[in-house]
Structure formats: structure tokens, C-alpha cells
Design a protein around this motif. Sequence first.
Motif, PDB file in Angstrom:
ATOM      1  N   ILE A 159       0.846  -1.197   0.000  1.00  0.00           N
ATOM      2  CA  ILE A 159       0.000   0.000   0.000  1.00  0.00           C
ATOM      3  C   ILE A 159       0.882   1.249   0.000  1.00  0.00           C
ATOM      4  O   ILE A 159       0.598   2.222  -0.707  1.00  0.00           O
ATOM      5  CB  ILE A 159      -0.966  -0.008   1.205  1.00  0.00           C
ATOM      6  N   GLY A 160       1.977   1.188   0.753  1.00  0.00           N
ATOM      7  CA  GLY A 160       2.922   2.305   0.768  1.00  0.00           C
ATOM      8  C   GLY A 160       3.506   2.591  -0.607  1.00  0.00           C
ATOM      9  O   GLY A 160       3.740   3.751  -0.973  1.00  0.00           O
ATOM     10  N   LEU A 161       3.720   1.553  -1.382  1.00  0.00           N
ATOM     11  CA  LEU A 161       4.294   1.707  -2.731  1.00  0.00           C
ATOM     12  C   LEU A 161       3.268   2.234  -3.732  1.00  0.00           C
ATOM     13  O   LEU A 161       3.569   3.135  -4.513  1.00  0.00           O
ATOM     14  CB  LEU A 161       4.856   0.352  -3.204  1.00  0.00           C
ATOM     15  N   PHE A 162       2.060   1.678  -3.710  1.00  0.00           N
ATOM     16  CA  PHE A 162       1.067   1.997  -4.741  1.00  0.00           C
ATOM     17  C   PHE A 162       0.042   3.052  -4.322  1.00  0.00           C
ATOM     18  O   PHE A 162      -0.643   3.606  -5.162  1.00  0.00           O
ATOM     19  CB  PHE A 162       0.321   0.721  -5.172  1.00  0.00           C
ATOM     20  N   GLY A 163      -0.088   3.282  -3.022  1.00  0.00           N
ATOM     21  CA  GLY A 163      -1.063   4.264  -2.546  1.00  0.00           C
ATOM     22  C   GLY A 163      -2.374   3.606  -2.128  1.00  0.00           C
ATOM     23  O   GLY A 163      -2.659   2.462  -2.493  1.00  0.00           O
ATOM     24  N   GLU A 164      -3.169   4.363  -1.381  1.00  0.00           N
ATOM     25  CA  GLU A 164      -4.427   3.860  -0.814  1.00  0.00           C
ATOM     26  C   GLU A 164      -5.433   3.431  -1.886  1.00  0.00           C
ATOM     27  O   GLU A 164      -6.347   2.658  -1.609  1.00  0.00           O
ATOM     28  CB  GLU A 164      -5.070   4.919   0.090  1.00  0.00           C
ATOM     29  N   GLN A 165      -5.291   3.929  -3.118  1.00  0.00           N
ATOM     30  CA  GLN A 165      -6.270   3.601  -4.167  1.00  0.00           C
ATOM     31  C   GLN A 165      -6.279   2.111  -4.528  1.00  0.00           C
ATOM     32  O   GLN A 165      -7.217   1.632  -5.141  1.00  0.00           O
ATOM     33  CB  GLN A 165      -6.064   4.449  -5.434  1.00  0.00           C
ATOM     34  N   VAL A 166      -5.248   1.361  -4.111  1.00  0.00           N
ATOM     35  CA  VAL A 166      -5.230  -0.076  -4.411  1.00  0.00           C
ATOM     36  C   VAL A 166      -5.971  -0.896  -3.354  1.00  0.00           C
ATOM     37  O   VAL A 166      -6.085  -2.112  -3.491  1.00  0.00           O
ATOM     38  CB  VAL A 166      -3.795  -0.640  -4.600  1.00  0.00           C
ATOM     39  N   VAL A 167      -6.487  -0.227  -2.316  1.00  0.00           N
ATOM     40  CA  VAL A 167      -7.224  -0.939  -1.270  1.00  0.00           C
ATOM     41  C   VAL A 167      -8.708  -0.948  -1.645  1.00  0.00           C
ATOM     42  O   VAL A 167      -9.316   0.110  -1.836  1.00  0.00           O
ATOM     43  CB  VAL A 167      -7.035  -0.280   0.113  1.00  0.00           C
ATOM     44  N   LYS A 168      -9.283  -2.141  -1.766  1.00  0.00           N
ATOM     45  CA  LYS A 168     -10.697  -2.274  -2.108  1.00  0.00           C
ATOM     46  C   LYS A 168     -11.556  -2.069  -0.855  1.00  0.00           C
ATOM     47  O   LYS A 168     -11.037  -1.991   0.262  1.00  0.00           O
ATOM     48  CB  LYS A 168     -10.963  -3.659  -2.726  1.00  0.00           C
ATOM     49  N   ASN A 169     -12.880  -2.001  -1.048  1.00  0.00           N
ATOM     50  CA  ASN A 169     -13.809  -1.781   0.071  1.00  0.00           C
ATOM     51  C   ASN A 169     -13.686  -2.833   1.159  1.00  0.00           C
ATOM     52  O   ASN A 169     -13.885  -2.546   2.337  1.00  0.00           O
ATOM     53  CB  ASN A 169     -15.263  -1.722  -0.427  1.00  0.00           C
ATOM     54  N   ASP A 170     -13.349  -4.065   0.771  1.00  0.00           N
ATOM     55  CA  ASP A 170     -13.222  -5.149   1.769  1.00  0.00           C
ATOM     56  C   ASP A 170     -11.837  -5.180   2.412  1.00  0.00           C
ATOM     57  O   ASP A 170     -11.484  -6.132   3.090  1.00  0.00           O
ATOM     58  CB  ASP A 170     -13.573  -6.493   1.150  1.00  0.00           C
ATOM     59  N   LYS A 171     -11.048  -4.130   2.169  1.00  0.00           N
ATOM     60  CA  LYS A 171      -9.691  -3.952   2.732  1.00  0.00           C
ATOM     61  C   LYS A 171      -8.620  -4.829   2.064  1.00  0.00           C
ATOM     62  O   LYS A 171      -7.460  -4.793   2.458  1.00  0.00           O
ATOM     63  CB  LYS A 171      -9.651  -4.184   4.259  1.00  0.00           C
ATOM     64  N   THR A 172      -9.012  -5.645   1.072  1.00  0.00           N
ATOM     65  CA  THR A 172      -8.000  -6.419   0.352  1.00  0.00           C
ATOM     66  C   THR A 172      -7.362  -5.526  -0.707  1.00  0.00           C
ATOM     67  O   THR A 172      -7.917  -4.485  -1.090  1.00  0.00           O
ATOM     68  CB  THR A 172      -8.607  -7.671  -0.332  1.00  0.00           C
ATOM     69  N   ILE A 173      -6.198  -5.948  -1.169  1.00  0.00           N
ATOM     70  CA  ILE A 173      -5.476  -5.197  -2.200  1.00  0.00           C
ATOM     71  C   ILE A 173      -6.006  -5.611  -3.566  1.00  0.00           C
ATOM     72  O   ILE A 173      -6.211  -6.791  -3.844  1.00  0.00           O
ATOM     73  CB  ILE A 173      -3.959  -5.455  -2.068  1.00  0.00           C
ATOM     74  N   ASP A 174      -6.226  -4.636  -4.421  1.00  0.00           N
ATOM     75  CA  ASP A 174      -6.716  -4.862  -5.787  1.00  0.00           C
ATOM     76  C   ASP A 174      -5.538  -5.331  -6.649  1.00  0.00           C
ATOM     77  O   ASP A 174      -4.781  -4.523  -7.181  1.00  0.00           O
ATOM     78  CB  ASP A 174      -7.320  -3.570  -6.336  1.00  0.00           C
TER      79      ASP A 174
END
Length: 195
Positions: free
Chosen positions: A51-66
Motif C-alpha cells: 500500500i505504501g508503494l502503490f497508494g491507498e487507491q489499491v485498497v478495495k472496500n473489503d480492505k483487500t489489495i486490488d
Amino acid sequence: MKIIGVTGGVGAGKSTVLEILEKNYNAYVIQADQVGHRVMDPGACCYEPVIGLFGEQVVKNDKTIDRKMISDVVFAKADMRKALNGIIHPAVKQIILQKLEEKRQEGCPLFVVEAALLLEDHYDAFCDAVWYIYTEEAIRVHRLMVTRGYSMQKAQEIIASQAQDAYFRAHADLVIDNSGNFADTCRQIRQGINL
């Protein structure tokens, strides 16, 4: 315990070979890709760094990474792919080595590790043999279009971005040609096990 490293390009049919080894030869199979997915789960060791590398936008609503969003970025930007690999690959390797030791102590007869970057990440250093699963490119493209819904162009681009046939052949102890029928693949595996 015998340790076999299985590698090859995307769409080569490595999963088929792994299933045969698991079912017919009582192998414990671990796949680097699957471990790589687990280390990005919420709370796992690579979740926050990714998340630190790609930013918060990669976090889906269920808190998993897209992972699809990440995949699209890393295929377009080599520097991001390198940075992601620097986070994920050491963690994956550590987990695989821990599992290998656990299985050795349990008396497991055959441990199989599959990784697309098996050679690049030096997994071959702890393998007794490296098997390269080869399949003709046209078959690989077709498989990726059917199983993953990729366009022909995307399938070809992914294949082109990976190590080439000559590289795999130069580093493999055994080449299994998975372009033919299932029985032929089984025969080659049987011969490889008996080497």
C-alpha cells in the motif's frame, strides 16, 4: 526428501504438471504465486509495504489489495514491477524455505516448488533438480485467451516480458514438453521422477 523446482513461462501448463506430481507421486507442492498473494492479505507481512508503494487507491472496500490494478501498473512500469518484487519476493522465499524445513522434518518424500522466477530468484540453489515446462508459444497464447480472458495482444506481451526459452533450457536439468497430449506429459514426468 527430493526437492524439484518447476518453472516455465505463463500458459505453459505448470499447474497440470504440479497436479500430476501431487496426485501420482505424493508430492507436497508450494506455488510462489499463491504465497505471493497471501503475503499481501490484510495483516500479512507485505500488506502495508505494498500500500505504501502503490497508494491507498489499491485498497478495495473489503480492505483487500486490488491485485488487478497492481498487475496493470507493473506491466506498464518496469520500475514499479521491480519495487514490488523487492517487497514480495524475499517474503515469499522465506515462507517457502520455512515450509521446506517443516516438510523435511515430517519425512515428506517429494517437495515441489513452482515459481515463474525460480531461476532469477535463485531457488535452484536449494533444489535437487530444476524442471522447465515448455509449451509452444501459439498454444500458450491460446490457453491465456481461454483461461484468463486475455486478448491475443496482452497474452503475447506477457509472454514477451518473461525469460525466453533458451534461458530456461540453459538452466534446467529436465525439459518437459507440455505441447502434446496429457499421456505424453505424464510419461515425461514419470521419467523425470526416476532420474
